[in-house]
Scaffold this motif. Structure first.
Motif, short mmCIF file in Angstrom:
data_model
loop_
_atom_site.label_atom_id
_atom_site.label_comp_id
_atom_site.label_asym_id
_atom_site.label_seq_id
_atom_site.Cartn_x
_atom_site.Cartn_y
_atom_site.Cartn_z
N MET A 288 29.06 -30.53 37.45
CA MET A 288 28.45 -29.98 36.27
C MET A 288 29.54 -29.63 35.25
N ARG A 289 29.28 -29.92 33.99
CA ARG A 289 30.24 -29.65 32.94
C ARG A 289 30.28 -28.15 32.63
N PRO A 290 31.45 -27.66 32.25
CA PRO A 290 31.53 -26.23 31.90
C PRO A 290 30.82 -25.96 30.58
N VAL A 291 30.37 -24.74 30.44
CA VAL A 291 29.79 -24.32 29.16
C VAL A 291 30.96 -23.88 28.28
N HIS A 292 31.14 -24.59 27.19
CA HIS A 292 32.21 -24.27 26.26
C HIS A 292 31.80 -23.11 25.37
N ALA A 293 32.76 -22.28 25.03
CA ALA A 293 32.53 -21.17 24.09
C ALA A 293 33.11 -21.54 22.74
N ILE A 294 32.27 -21.46 21.71
CA ILE A 294 32.70 -21.69 20.33
C ILE A 294 32.54 -20.39 19.57
N LEU A 295 33.62 -19.96 18.91
CA LEU A 295 33.54 -18.80 18.04
C LEU A 295 33.33 -19.30 16.62
N LEU A 296 32.21 -18.93 16.02
CA LEU A 296 31.91 -19.27 14.64
C LEU A 296 32.20 -18.04 13.78
N VAL A 297 33.14 -18.20 12.84
CA VAL A 297 33.49 -17.12 11.93
C VAL A 297 32.91 -17.51 10.57
N GLU A 298 31.75 -16.95 10.26
CA GLU A 298 30.97 -17.41 9.10
C GLU A 298 30.12 -16.26 8.57
N ASP A 299 30.14 -16.06 7.26
CA ASP A 299 29.34 -14.99 6.67
C ASP A 299 28.05 -15.48 6.02
N ASN A 300 27.88 -16.79 5.88
CA ASN A 300 26.69 -17.34 5.24
C ASN A 300 25.59 -17.55 6.28
N PRO A 301 24.47 -16.80 6.18
CA PRO A 301 23.39 -16.93 7.17
C PRO A 301 22.83 -18.35 7.28
N ALA A 302 22.76 -19.09 6.18
CA ALA A 302 22.24 -20.45 6.22
C ALA A 302 23.16 -21.36 7.02
N ASP A 303 24.47 -21.22 6.84
CA ASP A 303 25.43 -22.03 7.60
C ASP A 303 25.43 -21.66 9.08
#
Length: 148
Positions: free
Chosen positions: A1-16
């Motif tokens: 099984m593939r690992p679950v990758h963690a992505i940190l999203l640094v974003e202030d725009n709610p739509a993005d």
């Protein structure tokens, strides 16, 4: 099984943020998306300080998606702090921003950014860009080992 990758999203725009969540949800790769909404919170999350000091669910991200135009601390300052922090220096940082300014592109690469991408204005193209980032960085590229 593939690992679950963690992505940190640094974003202030709610739509993005919503578009990013949707693109990652529709992909086949297992991903945990961690969202912080300004530069100061990004630094606190990454250094496990401030409101994230006792976060039991904390994970070192495998990948950081970083906007440049952020409240409290700019994306460029966040990038400089990431590259100056032992344990974070090898985490890939993808700058995803609306700026096309040559000086921004130059500064990001000089500060150690791995990729600079202008956010597409078109929704479908934005989804395609996010899927390409995910495919390349989490499915194709070999990432440095993570530690807790």
């Amino acid at each position: 099984m593939r690992p679950v990758h963690a992505i940190l999203l640094v974003e202030d725009n709610p739509a993005d943020i919503k578009i990013t969540e949707r693109a990652l949800r529709e992909s086949a790769l297992p991903v945990e998306l961690i969202v912080v909404r300004d530069g100061q919170e990004a630094v606190e999350y990454l250094t496990r300080s401030g409101m994230h000091a006792s976060n039991a669910a904390w994970r070192r991200p495998d990948l950081i998606l970083l906007d440049l135009n952020l409240p409290r601390l700019s994306g460029q300052e966040v990038l400089r702090r990431i590259r100056a922090t032992p344990g974070l220096q090898t985490v890939p940082v993808i700058v995803l921003t609306t700026s096309r300014r040559e000086e921004d592109v130059q500064a990001v690469y000089a500060a150690g950014g791995n990729t600079y991408i202008e956010k597409p204005g078109d929704f479908d193209r934005f989804i395609d860009v996010l899927r390409t980032i995910q495919r390349y960085w989490l499915d194709t590229a070999l990432l440095p080992p993570t530690g807790k």
